[in-house]
Design an enzyme around this catalytic site. Structure first.
Site, mmCIF file in Angstrom:
data_model
loop_
_atom_site.group_PDB
_atom_site.id
_atom_site.type_symbol
_atom_site.label_atom_id
_atom_site.label_comp_id
_atom_site.label_asym_id
_atom_site.label_seq_id
_atom_site.Cartn_x
_atom_site.Cartn_y
_atom_site.Cartn_z
ATOM 1 N N ASP A 292 71.095 -20.895 -51.917
ATOM 2 C CA ASP A 292 71.334 -19.474 -51.694
ATOM 3 C C ASP A 292 72.171 -18.990 -52.864
ATOM 4 O O ASP A 292 72.321 -19.711 -53.859
ATOM 5 C CB ASP A 292 72.022 -19.247 -50.337
ATOM 6 C CG ASP A 292 71.613 -17.913 -49.731
ATOM 7 O OD1 ASP A 292 71.994 -16.869 -50.279
ATOM 8 O OD2 ASP A 292 70.890 -17.905 -48.710
ATOM 9 N N HIS A 346 69.001 -13.735 -52.830
ATOM 10 C CA HIS A 346 69.718 -14.950 -52.418
ATOM 11 C C HIS A 346 69.694 -16.014 -53.504
ATOM 12 O O HIS A 346 69.507 -17.194 -53.244
ATOM 13 C CB HIS A 346 69.155 -15.500 -51.102
ATOM 14 C CG HIS A 346 69.455 -14.610 -49.927
ATOM 15 N ND1 HIS A 346 70.616 -14.708 -49.190
ATOM 16 C CD2 HIS A 346 68.768 -13.573 -49.389
ATOM 17 C CE1 HIS A 346 70.621 -13.786 -48.249
ATOM 18 N NE2 HIS A 346 69.509 -13.075 -48.351
ATOM 19 N N GLU A 417 65.894 -9.656 -47.826
ATOM 20 C CA GLU A 417 67.071 -8.925 -48.294
ATOM 21 C C GLU A 417 67.094 -8.694 -49.809
ATOM 22 O O GLU A 417 68.066 -9.014 -50.484
ATOM 23 C CB GLU A 417 68.345 -9.637 -47.833
ATOM 24 C CG GLU A 417 68.450 -9.673 -46.314
ATOM 25 C CD GLU A 417 69.785 -10.230 -45.823
ATOM 26 O OE1 GLU A 417 70.403 -9.550 -44.981
ATOM 27 O OE2 GLU A 417 70.200 -11.315 -46.244
#
Ligand SMILES: *[C@@H]1O[C@H](CO)[C@@H](O)[C@H](O)[C@H]1NC(C)=O
Ligand SMILES: *[C@@H]1O[C@H](CO)[C@@H](O)[C@H](O)[C@H]1NC(C)=O
Ligand SMILES: *[C@@H]1O[C@H](CO)[C@@H](O)[C@H](O)[C@H]1NC(C)=O
Length: 637
Positions: A292, A346, A417
């Protein structure tokens, strides 16, 4: 004690008409259960196990309590009030409810009598197998099962006194696999199995017949067999039910647990123990969210720079040998390892070496401030969708993931995201959503190339703006699926399903195990709460909330299953087991059995037993309740 021959001689009809009196028949399919019940000899507990005095494990201290099965319940009494001494585990196994977890979906019949056994009395005979590979896997998985049983045995105080508990059984496990010669957990693996345990010839031999369509199915059979064995602390011996039939198959084919090893690092033994615990609950997908924006602990052979620039340090790196060890253990446990390198968002410092290496910017917005303008939590970072080197690197990464995990029919691209603002700053000529689509297409192309020119049958993306109208329709439902993590407001998941996409459910308000621990930043916005209890995990059954599309013409919804997600912003190795277990066990039964009832009394009892099994195997699962409730279960229900 009556003999087996006598038992078989009893009238089948009489047994079937008195099913209600059979204390342990779980009748799911009445006719089949009748047949199964007829094959078994139902007997009240022998008093052989309950004689006093016992050589117990608590040297020098006499057990205070004894349990008796009365009205289908185990009741605790002072040992001095009665002259039989029976331990709680034995009472639980022999009293009313089955103690299997997850509850099998087909007919189950279990004897109400037990006989002593030892880990080394189990032997395997592979009667039929479609390939040498499957045979080898059966042998190795069987050895693991014996080890699990041996771990229980090691808890005994010493040599079992045979004179106390009668002769020890030999247990011959005969396996027939008729089906796939591929031992891997595949999307189309048939995981069903059938187990028949019975005495053979004389009462010192038990035969277990396990038939399955795949290695994974047979392995589930081993797991169920191990649940018929327990440690009796008063007899200081392992016991096994003397007869059983179990007919079983899962409701959903994807039963997952996600572990995030980027926010905090978990050493190999933690991961292997998690795999073992998953197998004990028949979960089949270890979703390893390995990287991440915070760290990139995976040292890939093809792109070592990522770990070099992204790992927390030398003690927080997974070598490819480590990954192979995890994959090997998971394979023998009937589990696929779904290794996810999240992209294009990420990502973080791991991708910052591009300019120095002459590859240009591989990522933008790395550790940019104010982070809240560019990402959900610090630090930020997003791949550069216009840099062709990014796709070359992704192809190397994907190829290595496929090679090391052996999973080539299922893939996870990550994909949630994305910050539109970050990309807009660098590419102000293009709608960032178009960039995102373009990135996804090119990443899929890289995946196809990495997989020898063939798209995996199913490639998962996290749900996001990209998986909503009007972008969703521009993805290909033939080989793209969506892991839906938004709140269980069903419309979002429903839209995905109505559009014909396969989905894996991970609703944040039910199956996010990280929630409920407050905020880890000074601002509390965006933190996730409250804690999801095991009952909430268990009772979440979103596919029942609304009927599938009316008319019956649309193709049926394609829910592949679900996964619990353990993000680890606030979790380290010391707390892993108690955070994940027994809640993931609750999810396992939801996805395997999908019973319509919620967390009924028998669920508490069985989960308490399963939790004790996990603890016995070294998994520090959290207790369901005060131990007093385990002693007096019905007083707490
Ligand atoms: C294996 O399964 C097939 C059906 O798929 C069946 O026709 C065949 O008889 C089975 N073989 C054995 C040895 O049980
Ligand atoms: C799996 O195999 C069992 C046993 O042969 C069979 O009854 C069942 O229909 C199969 N399941 C699927 C999904 O094909
Ligand atoms: C887009 O970016 C370029 C270079 O960074 C800048 O010159 C231009 O003004 C920007 N256009 C808009 C509409 O923001």
């Amino acid at each position: 004690m009556k003999s087996w021959g006598e038992a078989l001689g009893r009238s089948l009809g009489a047994q079937c008409s008195r099913v209600g009196r059979l204390r342990r028949a779980l009748v799911l399919l009445a006719a089949a259960a009748c047949t199964a019940a007829a094959l078994l000899y139902w007997r009240q507990q022998t008093n052989e196990m309950g004689r006093r005095p016992m050589h117990n494990m608590y040297t020098g201290i006499e057990p205070q309590w004894t349990w008796i099965c009365r009205n289908d319940r185990c009741e605790r009494m002072l040992a001095t009030e009665t002259n039989t001494l029976q331990s709680l585990p034995t009472c639980n196994m022999l009293c009313a409810s089955t103690q299997l977890w997850p509850q099998p979906t087909g007919p189950v019949s279990l004897a109400t009598a037990a006989v002593p056994v030892r880990a080394d009395s189990f032997t395997l005979k592979v009667i039929a197998s479609p390939s040498q590979d499957v045979t080898d896997h059966l042998n190795d998985a069987f050895a693991l099962m014996r080890e699990d049983i041996h771990i229980l045995e090691k808890a005994t105080a010493g040599e079992t006194r045979r004179s106390d508990i009668g002769a020890v059984q030999n247990v011959l496990v005969q396996v027939v696999v008729n089906g796939s010669g591929d031992p891997r957990m595949r999307l189309n693996t048939n995981e069903s199995y059938k187990l028949v345990l019975r005495p053979f010839q004389n009462k010192n031999n038990l035969i277990v017949d396990i038939t399955a369509r795949s290695f994974c199915g047979a392995r589930h059979g081993f797991e169920t067999l191990s649940q018929l064995v327990w440690l009796d602390p008063y007899a200081n011996s392992l016991l096994i039910l003397e007869a059983a039939t179990v007919d079983d198959a899962p409701r959903f084919s994807y039963r997952g647990l996600l572990l995030d090893t980027s926010r905090n690092y978990f050493a190999l033994p933690e991961i292997l123990r998690t795999i073992d615990a998953m197998a004990a609950c028949k979960l089949n997908t270890f979703h390893w969210h390995v990287s991440d924006s915070q760290s990139f602990p995976l040292r890939l052979d093809s792109v070592p720079q990522l770990a070099q620039h992204g790992a927390y340090g030398p003690g927080a790196i997974y070598t490819m040998d480590d990954v192979r060890t995890v994959v090997r253990r998971a394979r023998l446990r009937g589990i696929r390892v779904l290794l996810e390198v999240d992209a294009p968002a990420h990502v973080g410092r791991a991708w910052s070496w591009g300019p120095a290496a002459g590859l240009g910017h591989l990522a933008y917005c790395v550790e940019v401030e104010p982070w809240s303008a560019y990402c959900g939590e610090p630090p930020c970072g997003q791949l550069n969708p216009r840099n062709p080197h990014v796709y070359e690197l992704l192809e190397h990464i994907y190829a290595e993931i496929i090679r090391v995990t052996g999973v080539d029919d299922l893939f996870h691209l990550g994909g949630d995201e994305v910050s539109e603002r970050c990309w807009t700053q660098h590419f102000n000529d293009t709608d960032p959503m178009e960039l995102w689509l373009e990135f996804t297409r090119r990443a899929l192309k890289a995946l196809e190339a990495a997989n020898a020119g063939k798209m995996p049958e199913l490639t998962l993306l996290w749900s996001s703006r990209l998986t909503r109208t009007p972008y969703l329709e521009r993805l290909d439902s033939k080989n793209v699926g969506v892991q839906v993590w938004g709140a269980s407001r069903w419309p979002e998941s429903r839209a995905v399903l109505d559009a014909g996409f396969r989905s894996v459910i991970s609703h944040v308000d039910a199956w996010y195990l990280d929630c409920g621990f407050g905020s880890w930043r000074d601002s509390s916005d965006g933190h996730c709460g409250p804690y999801r209890s095991w009952q909430q995990v268990y009772e979440h059954r979103p596919w029942t909330e609304e009927a599938p599309p009316p008319g019956g013409e649309a193709s049926p919804w394609r829910v592949e299953g679900g996964a619990a997600c353990q993000w680890t912003e606030q979790l380290g190795p010391g707390g892993l087991d108690a955070r994940v277990w027994p809640r993931s066990a609750a999810l396992a039964e939801r996805l395997w059995s999908d019973r319509t009832e919620g967390a009924a009394a028998d669920v508490y009892l069985r989960l308490d037993t399963q939790r004790a099994r996990l603890v016995a195997r070294g998994v520090r699962a959290a207790p369901l309740w005060p131990r007093w409730c385990s002693h007096n279960p019905h007083a707490c229900l």
